[in-house]
Design an enzyme around this catalytic site. Structure first.
Site, PDB file in Angstrom:
ATOM      1  N   ARG A 128      45.896  47.053  42.999  1.00 46.09           N
ATOM      2  CA  ARG A 128      46.641  46.461  44.028  1.00 46.09           C
ATOM      3  C   ARG A 128      45.602  46.799  45.055  1.00 46.09           C
ATOM      4  O   ARG A 128      45.060  47.438  45.506  1.00 46.09           O
ATOM      5  CB  ARG A 128      47.675  46.896  43.923  1.00 46.09           C
ATOM      6  CG  ARG A 128      49.105  46.565  42.924  1.00 46.09           C
ATOM      7  CD  ARG A 128      48.764  45.155  42.877  1.00 46.09           C
ATOM      8  NE  ARG A 128      49.379  44.880  40.877  1.00 46.09           N
ATOM      9  CZ  ARG A 128      49.145  44.269  40.544  1.00 46.09           C
ATOM     10  NH1 ARG A 128      47.755  44.288  39.937  1.00 46.09           N
ATOM     11  NH2 ARG A 128      50.024  43.891  38.930  1.00 46.09           N
ATOM     12  N   ASN A 186      46.465  43.496  29.081  1.00 49.40           N
ATOM     13  CA  ASN A 186      44.613  43.152  29.698  1.00 49.40           C
ATOM     14  C   ASN A 186      44.299  44.149  29.977  1.00 49.40           C
ATOM     15  O   ASN A 186      43.263  44.008  31.040  1.00 49.40           O
ATOM     16  CB  ASN A 186      45.099  41.944  30.411  1.00 49.40           C
ATOM     17  CG  ASN A 186      46.132  42.493  31.682  1.00 49.40           C
ATOM     18  OD1 ASN A 186      46.810  43.983  31.904  1.00 49.40           O
ATOM     19  ND2 ASN A 186      46.816  41.289  32.040  1.00 49.40           N
ATOM     20  N   GLN A 203      48.654  37.670  47.482  1.00 50.60           N
ATOM     21  CA  GLN A 203      47.659  36.946  46.621  1.00 50.60           C
ATOM     22  C   GLN A 203      49.138  35.381  46.527  1.00 50.60           C
ATOM     23  O   GLN A 203      49.883  35.331  45.577  1.00 50.60           O
ATOM     24  CB  GLN A 203      48.283  37.547  45.290  1.00 50.60           C
ATOM     25  CG  GLN A 203      47.094  38.303  45.637  1.00 50.60           C
ATOM     26  CD  GLN A 203      46.172  39.341  44.230  1.00 50.60           C
ATOM     27  OE1 GLN A 203      45.531  39.929  43.627  1.00 50.60           O
ATOM     28  NE2 GLN A 203      47.115  38.980  43.322  1.00 50.60           N
ATOM     29  N   HIS A 213      41.718  37.174  41.607  1.00 51.19           N
ATOM     30  CA  HIS A 213      42.482  38.810  40.751  1.00 51.19           C
ATOM     31  C   HIS A 213      42.642  37.601  38.936  1.00 51.19           C
ATOM     32  O   HIS A 213      42.983  37.295  38.363  1.00 51.19           O
ATOM     33  CB  HIS A 213      44.000  38.249  40.516  1.00 51.19           C
ATOM     34  CG  HIS A 213      44.745  39.441  40.371  1.00 51.19           C
ATOM     35  ND1 HIS A 213      45.765  39.843  40.523  1.00 51.19           N
ATOM     36  CD2 HIS A 213      43.942  40.528  39.316  1.00 51.19           C
ATOM     37  CE1 HIS A 213      46.417  40.951  39.574  1.00 51.19           C
ATOM     38  NE2 HIS A 213      45.445  41.232  38.489  1.00 51.19           N
TER      39      HIS A 213
END
Length: 388
Positions: free
Chosen positions: A285, A147, A314, A333
């Site tokens: 991050r 990704n 998260q 995210h």
């Protein structure tokens, strides 16, 4: 036979999609560096389906159960009474995504007596305590490059969103207004700005490639310098350190892994060295930035905007201050979980599982930790440089 514990984000609130906005996916067969896409023996789903949520199961159920393995799928991952906590002690394989990470702390890894491999369906394995995984001889793997381009595209989008002051203008339309002066008073052109990229690996380099046509002055810093011909073609200025680069840029994008060296890196002191009114986009991050220092810099005007889609932890709690700080462009995210990205990281997860169960070597580029040491990509991305 193995027990596979798979942690995925919940299905859409409107239910699992009966149909999709587009038919199929664009076809690519390799990444920009020549690395081929995942090559599993099968998929278990149709490319373009939402396989990253609970009902999608990364397309793994039939494959695993036909081979005699047990698959447990959950989105309940946090706290001592979570499904993840209860199922972990006898799990042989744990799989989760960076977007909804199953945090494998030292305590959880100690508890996971059967665990042999932890797989990240996507990129970024910092939700696994790598030192403890090394100590226990647990393999850690991720689907490198699956990704990266999606995250790079998201980064460029957020840079433009901040600089052009897009979000308030969009809100004006939703509110029925036509308040041009209110919106353009904070709107700038990206053209002519100095843009710095922190870490020019797969994602960072893709961002550099995509920003070059905007007629900006590009800067970067990385452990490893890019080839001279790349620097020349893109007009890059290399800096030995992030501290050397920060005072010279109007926009900073962050692509470094979360390590002991990068945790909390962007604190009050470093932010104060940036040009007043600079922008930061951090899709790497959340913990690389000091949470409260970012809020203070936006409140004071030292930063003109901050965006990204990574948080610490998260999912971010409802009262996280980044949700309400001024001039932000945060998203949950999502940057690396587009439908094409899901296809690639689900296929890569299956490829890793096929190799693991057959006792074959896992692709070197997928490895983070193996045999009690950093390996493959982990040896360059997570291990400390030899000189340190």
């Amino acid at each position: 036979m193995a027990k596979v514990l798979l942690v995925l984000y919940p299905d859409p609130k409107t239910g699992y999609p009966p149909e999709y906005a587009r038919d199929g996916l664009p076809q690519i067969d390799h990444y920009p560096n020549g690395q081929t896409l995942p090559t599993p023996e099968g998929l278990g789903f149709t490319p373009g389906e939402l396989v990253g949520s609970m009902s999608g199961e990364l397309g793994l159920r039939k494959y695993l159960e036909d081979a005699g393995h047990t698959l447990v799928v959950t989105s309940d991952k946090d706290g001592p009474d979570s499904v993840f906590e209860r199922e972990l002690p006898d799990a042989d394989v744990v799989i989760s995504q960076p977007f909804w990470p199953a945090y494998l702390t030292p305590e959880r890894l100690e508890k996971a007596q059967n665990l042999k491999i932890a797989i990240t369906a996507g990129i970024g394995s910092d939700h696994v305590n790598l030192a403890k995984a090394i100590e226990k001889g647990i393999t850690v793997a991720e689907v490198t490059y699956s990704n990266s381009i999606g995250v790079a595209e998201h980064t460029v989008m957020q840079v433009l969103t901040l600089v052009r002051n897009y979000l308030p203008a969009y809100e004006t339309v939703l509110d029925g207004g036509w308040d041009i002066a209110d919106n353009v008073a904070r709107a700038y052109d990206l053209e002519g700005m100095d843009v710095g990229v922190f870490a020019a690996g797969r994602i960072g380099r893709a961002v550099l490639e995509r920003l070059a046509p905007f007629d900006v002055r590009l800067h970067y810093t990385d452990r490893a310098r890019l080839p001279h011909d790349v620097e020349e073609r893109l007009g890059l200025t290399f800096h030995e350190s992030i501290d050397e680069m920060l005072p010279l840029v109007d926009v900073l994008t962050v692509h470094a892994p979360l390590t002991d060296e990068t945790r909390g890196l962007f604190d009050d002191a470093r932010l104060a060295t940036m040009r007043r009114g600079a922008y930061i986009v951090n899709p790497a991050r959340g913990a690389i930035a000091d949470r409260d220092a970012i809020v203070r810099a936006l409140d004071s005007g030292q930063l003109a905007g901050y965006a990204g889609d990574v948080w610490d932890i998260q999912p971010a709690p409802a009262d996280h201050p980044w949700r309400t700080m001024p001039h932000h462009g945060m998203t949950p995210h999502v940057s690396g979980s587009s439908l094409p990205s899901q296809y690639r990281y689900a296929a890569g997860t299956r490829e890793i599982l096929e190799a693991f169960f057959a006792g074959r070597p896992i692709r070197k580029e997928y490895l983070i930790v193996e045999g009690g040491a950093y390996a493959g990509t982990g040896a360059t991305s997570y291990a400390k440089p030899a000189s340190s």
